[in-house]
Design a protein around this motif. Structure first.
Motif, PDB file in Angstrom:
ATOM      1  N   LEU A 120     -10.487 -10.561   5.087  1.00  0.00           N
ATOM      2  CA  LEU A 120      -9.093 -10.223   4.756  1.00  0.00           C
ATOM      3  C   LEU A 120      -8.862  -8.723   4.845  1.00  0.00           C
ATOM      4  O   LEU A 120      -7.851  -8.259   5.387  1.00  0.00           O
ATOM      5  N   VAL A 121      -9.786  -7.945   4.322  1.00  0.00           N
ATOM      6  CA  VAL A 121      -9.656  -6.486   4.373  1.00  0.00           C
ATOM      7  C   VAL A 121      -9.653  -6.007   5.816  1.00  0.00           C
ATOM      8  O   VAL A 121      -8.849  -5.163   6.216  1.00  0.00           O
ATOM      9  N   TRP A 122     -10.548  -6.561   6.615  1.00  0.00           N
ATOM     10  CA  TRP A 122     -10.641  -6.145   8.020  1.00  0.00           C
ATOM     11  C   TRP A 122      -9.323  -6.430   8.743  1.00  0.00           C
ATOM     12  O   TRP A 122      -8.779  -5.564   9.417  1.00  0.00           O
ATOM     13  N   TRP A 123      -8.790  -7.650   8.577  1.00  0.00           N
ATOM     14  CA  TRP A 123      -7.536  -7.998   9.250  1.00  0.00           C
ATOM     15  C   TRP A 123      -6.363  -7.215   8.679  1.00  0.00           C
ATOM     16  O   TRP A 123      -5.441  -6.852   9.416  1.00  0.00           O
ATOM     17  N   THR A 124      -6.412  -6.938   7.399  1.00  0.00           N
ATOM     18  CA  THR A 124      -5.349  -6.120   6.791  1.00  0.00           C
ATOM     19  C   THR A 124      -5.297  -4.752   7.441  1.00  0.00           C
ATOM     20  O   THR A 124      -4.222  -4.231   7.752  1.00  0.00           O
ATOM     21  N   GLN A 125      -6.474  -4.169   7.654  1.00  0.00           N
ATOM     22  CA  GLN A 125      -6.519  -2.837   8.274  1.00  0.00           C
ATOM     23  C   GLN A 125      -5.971  -2.865   9.700  1.00  0.00           C
ATOM     24  O   GLN A 125      -5.463  -1.864  10.185  1.00  0.00           O
ATOM     25  N   ARG A 126      -6.089  -4.004  10.358  1.00  0.00           N
ATOM     26  CA  ARG A 126      -5.589  -4.087  11.739  1.00  0.00           C
ATOM     27  C   ARG A 126      -4.109  -4.409  11.795  1.00  0.00           C
ATOM     28  O   ARG A 126      -3.401  -3.927  12.666  1.00  0.00           O
ATOM     29  N   TYR A 127      -3.647  -5.247  10.891  1.00  0.00           N
ATOM     30  CA  TYR A 127      -2.292  -5.794  11.007  1.00  0.00           C
ATOM     31  C   TYR A 127      -1.269  -5.215  10.046  1.00  0.00           C
ATOM     32  O   TYR A 127      -0.086  -5.521  10.174  1.00  0.00           O
ATOM     33  N   LYS A 128      -1.695  -4.450   9.079  1.00  0.00           N
ATOM     34  CA  LYS A 128      -0.750  -3.934   8.084  1.00  0.00           C
ATOM     35  C   LYS A 128       0.300  -3.047   8.771  1.00  0.00           C
ATOM     36  O   LYS A 128      -0.055  -2.149   9.539  1.00  0.00           O
ATOM     37  N   PRO A 129       1.572  -3.335   8.506  1.00  0.00           N
ATOM     38  CA  PRO A 129       2.613  -2.500   9.139  1.00  0.00           C
ATOM     39  C   PRO A 129       2.497  -1.044   8.701  1.00  0.00           C
ATOM     40  O   PRO A 129       2.154  -0.756   7.558  1.00  0.00           O
ATOM     41  N   LYS A 130       2.805  -0.154   9.617  1.00  0.00           N
ATOM     42  CA  LYS A 130       2.815   1.280   9.292  1.00  0.00           C
ATOM     43  C   LYS A 130       4.161   1.601   8.653  1.00  0.00           C
ATOM     44  O   LYS A 130       5.203   1.250   9.187  1.00  0.00           O
ATOM     45  N   ASN A 131       4.094   2.244   7.522  1.00  0.00           N
ATOM     46  CA  ASN A 131       5.342   2.636   6.843  1.00  0.00           C
ATOM     47  C   ASN A 131       5.565   4.122   6.947  1.00  0.00           C
ATOM     48  O   ASN A 131       4.793   4.925   6.918  1.00  0.00           O
TER      49      ASN A 131
END
Length: 150
Positions: free
Chosen positions: A139-150
């Motif tokens: 989950l952390v790995w995918w979060t780092q890839r997919y989290k929108p940039k704000n």
């Protein structure tokens, strides 16, 4: 016994995509840290956040662990539904006490089942924690890839 993929990475990716636009992905890091405290604490966190999207994210991760990953491996982790009753607009002191007692009883029963699971199936509990750790790492790995940039 043949090799069995449990698709942790795929399940994690789907969860992160599902919650990508709900601004809750910072929970992935918190989930990973919470695993060290045990299954009971991880399970209970969705109750604290039950009125927020974060709570549903925690609950979905727990459901994926129990239903999609561990159950096919014949590790039957308790997963009773806990429906916390919210207070109505008006209630008497006795009604409030009764409602809170029902809520507490549901939580106590599920937590006790998790503690009993650990006592009765210590190897399965260790496996569940190890798998949950890996799922949270995914989950952390995918979060780092997919989290929108704000």
């Amino acid at each position: 016994m043949s090799w069995q993929p449990y698709s942790l990475d795929r399940i994690a990716q789907k969860l992160v995509i599902k919650y990508r636009d709900r601004e809750v992905l910072n929970e992935s890091h918190k989930m990973r840290m919470t695993v060290a405290y045990g299954l009971e604490r991880f399970w209970g966190e969705h109750l604290r956040l039950r009125k927020e999207a974060e709570g549903q994210y925690w609950k979905d991760v727990w459901a994926a662990l129990v239903n999609q990953i561990l159950q096919p491996a014949n590790i039957l982790l308790p997963n009773d539904p806990v429906n916390i009753e919210e207070p109505p607009r008006q209630e008497t002191k006795e009604q409030k006490a009764a409602r809170e007692a029902r809520n507490t009883e549901q939580i106590k029963n599920m937590a006790n089942k998790l503690w009993e699971f650990a006592d009765e199936h210590p190897d399965d509990q260790r496996i569940a924690l190890a798998v949950l750790t890996q799922l949270c790492d995914c989950l952390v790995w995918w979060t780092q890839r997919y989290k929108p940039k704000n």
